[in-house]
Scaffold this motif. Structure first.
Motif, PDB file in Angstrom:
ATOM      1  N   ASN A  34       0.818  -1.216   0.000  1.00  0.00           N
ATOM      2  CA  ASN A  34       0.000   0.000   0.000  1.00  0.00           C
ATOM      3  C   ASN A  34       0.855   1.272   0.000  1.00  0.00           C
ATOM      4  O   ASN A  34       2.063   1.242   0.215  1.00  0.00           O
ATOM      5  CB  ASN A  34      -0.980   0.016   1.172  1.00  0.00           C
ATOM      6  N   ALA A  36       0.992   3.529   2.131  1.00  0.00           N
ATOM      7  CA  ALA A  36       1.546   3.871   3.439  1.00  0.00           C
ATOM      8  C   ALA A  36       3.007   3.472   3.555  1.00  0.00           C
ATOM      9  O   ALA A  36       3.779   4.120   4.260  1.00  0.00           O
ATOM     10  CB  ALA A  36       0.725   3.205   4.539  1.00  0.00           C
ATOM     11  N   THR A  65      -0.889  13.413  -2.268  1.00  0.00           N
ATOM     12  CA  THR A  65       0.244  12.541  -2.572  1.00  0.00           C
ATOM     13  C   THR A  65       1.018  13.045  -3.781  1.00  0.00           C
ATOM     14  O   THR A  65       2.251  13.089  -3.770  1.00  0.00           O
ATOM     15  CB  THR A  65      -0.244  11.105  -2.815  1.00  0.00           C
ATOM     16  N   SER A 151      -3.274   9.388  -4.076  1.00  0.00           N
ATOM     17  CA  SER A 151      -3.590   9.035  -2.699  1.00  0.00           C
ATOM     18  C   SER A 151      -4.299   7.692  -2.635  1.00  0.00           C
ATOM     19  O   SER A 151      -5.131   7.367  -3.502  1.00  0.00           O
ATOM     20  CB  SER A 151      -4.474  10.112  -2.057  1.00  0.00           C
ATOM     21  N   ASP A 152      -3.985   6.917  -1.613  1.00  0.00           N
ATOM     22  CA  ASP A 152      -4.529   5.568  -1.464  1.00  0.00           C
ATOM     23  C   ASP A 152      -6.047   5.522  -1.518  1.00  0.00           C
ATOM     24  O   ASP A 152      -6.629   4.614  -2.095  1.00  0.00           O
ATOM     25  CB  ASP A 152      -4.070   4.972  -0.128  1.00  0.00           C
ATOM     26  N   PRO A 161      -7.632   2.138   2.529  1.00  0.00           N
ATOM     27  CA  PRO A 161      -6.769   2.336   1.352  1.00  0.00           C
ATOM     28  C   PRO A 161      -6.884   1.187   0.360  1.00  0.00           C
ATOM     29  O   PRO A 161      -7.263   0.067   0.712  1.00  0.00           O
ATOM     30  CB  PRO A 161      -5.365   2.394   1.958  1.00  0.00           C
TER      31      PRO A 161
END
Length: 412
Positions: A34, A36, A65, A151-152, A161
């Motif tokens: 992911n 993150a 992001t 962005s997730d 996410p």
């Protein structure tokens, strides 16, 4: 047992050695799950860059992001680093011109792969996209996977996410990935500026040492590597002895791929598919479901991921062979788009990926049972096959079928 593992290892290495440049030893490949894990890793690598950066993305979004990565690239330029960004013209069609202009004003070199072509045209070039997700920093580290610069959670903040993966590669394989990124950039730069090959000069060798993993970098293009990724999958599936775990966002395999999975199940291999349950492309989602019946009848396990959007394109076979990349198992990835995957022959890496997939299936997967699937309404079955037929028709209209037929005749 040790001899069996050695035979599998030797086979998988021989597979790539025959068709591609083969596995490269002495690497360290780290799994990133992911955004993150992925975005902090590439931002840290960008901040360590001394000479050059290549970044390729299908989607580059103007969100928190995208701006975060843009800021990191800007910092790199200020240190004297040459930064090259290649984005797809369709996948990144929503990136504002103002953000492109700002990147260029900051000193980032940016190119667009095939600007968007009208959806009302039937030229097959419209479907040939640059779907790779690659970041290469100097000769030190490279990232390959399925995660875009976005962005997730996207615009759906109430969902967890996206479920996705990438890898960080250190070691000799970085040079292979860097060369591929350089060549694609040079080709696109030549098409735009009509100049000779873009030369970036020699860089100091990597300072990394101590890797123990054998890994290979595979691409799919419309020139010399049309079937490389699919061929690697097929060879590994056909030689599988115990277990195949495949997680894929868009799963619509051709006949050879389907038959390979079914035959593996028939010879006693556990075959598990983790597919989308919550889809952002309904046409492909329903088309995939048209294949469920035959898979379930063959004993293949199917799980759908409903917690958020599944965007992964990964597999683990026999607890040793593993792949992470951008290539879906569908006609667009396997037959049209530019893709990039890393294959790793390492028990520890494979175990880490398999553990994540199995845990996700246990906690967030909804298993599709054969008896329940047979009780699906005729309306749903008709819709699934209608979507399947429509996608096949689109491929024919795009001109791929005629082009592929000519290629087969030339090979024969």
């Amino acid at each position: 047992m040790a001899q069996a593992k050695y035979r599998r290892r030797s086979f998988y290495q021989a597979v790539l050695a025959e068709s591609w440049s083969g596995f490269v030893p002495d690497n360290q490949v780290t799994l990133l799950q992911n955004g993150a894990a992925y975005f902090p890793a590439i931002e840290a690598a960008i901040d360590q860059a001394r000479h050059e950066i290549y970044l390729e993305a299908y989607i580059y979004q103007d969100d928190i992001t995208g701006r975060r990565i843009s800021d990191a690239l800007k910092r790199a330029v200020r240190r004297g680093v040459k930064v090259h960004v290649l984005i797809d013209g369709y996948g990144s069609k929503d990136l504002p011109q103002s953000m492109r202009d700002q990147l260029q004003a900051d000193g980032v070199q940016i190119l667009i792969y095939r600007p968007k072509i009208s959806p009302w045209t039937f030229r097959r070039e419209r479907l040939r996209r640059m779907h790779r997700k690659i970041v290469v920093v100097d000769r030190e580290i490279a990232f390959v996977g399925g995660i875009n610069v976005i962005s997730d959670q996207g615009t759906t903040n109430d969902l967890p996410p996206r479920y996705d993966f990438a890898v960080a590669v250190q070691g000799p394989l970085v040079d292979v990935i860097r060369l591929s990124a350089q060549r694609l950039w040079s080709m696109m730069a030549w098409k735009r500026f009509r100049k000779g090959r873009v030369r970036t000069g020699a860089l100091p060798a990597s300072t990394f040492s101590g890797g123990t993993m054998s890994a290979a970098f595979l691409v799919r293009d419309n020139f010399h590597h049309r079937r490389d990724i699919e061929a690697a999958y097929l060879e590994a599936i056909r030689q599988a002895e115990s277990e195949i775990i495949l997680a894929n966002a868009y799963f619509l395999p051709g006949a050879d791929f389907r038959h390979a999975l079914i035959k593996a199940a028939e010879r006693g291999v556990r075959v598990v598919l983790l597919l989308q349950g919550k889809s952002d492309h309904q046409l492909q989602h329903y088309a995939s479901q048209a294949l469920y019946g035959n898979f379930l009848t063959a004993g293949i396990e199917i799980y759908e991921y409903h917690t958020s959007f599944l965007h992964a394109k990964v597999a683990v076979i026999d607890g040793y062979w593993a792949t992470v990349g951008s290539s879906n198992i569908d006609p667009f990835s396997l037959l049209l788009s530019r893709e990039a995957n890393v294959i790793v022959n390492d028990e520890t890496f494979a175990a880490t990926l398999a553990q994540s997939l199995k845990k996700t299936m246990e906690t967030d997967g909804q298993r599709i049972l054969a008896d329940n699937w047979k009780q699906q309404s005729a309306r749903l079955r008709f819709l699934a096959w209608l979507c399947y037929g429509w996608l096949r028709l689109m491929m024919g209209i795009s001109g791929y079928a005629r082009a592929n037929g000519r290629n087969k005749k030339r090979r024969n």
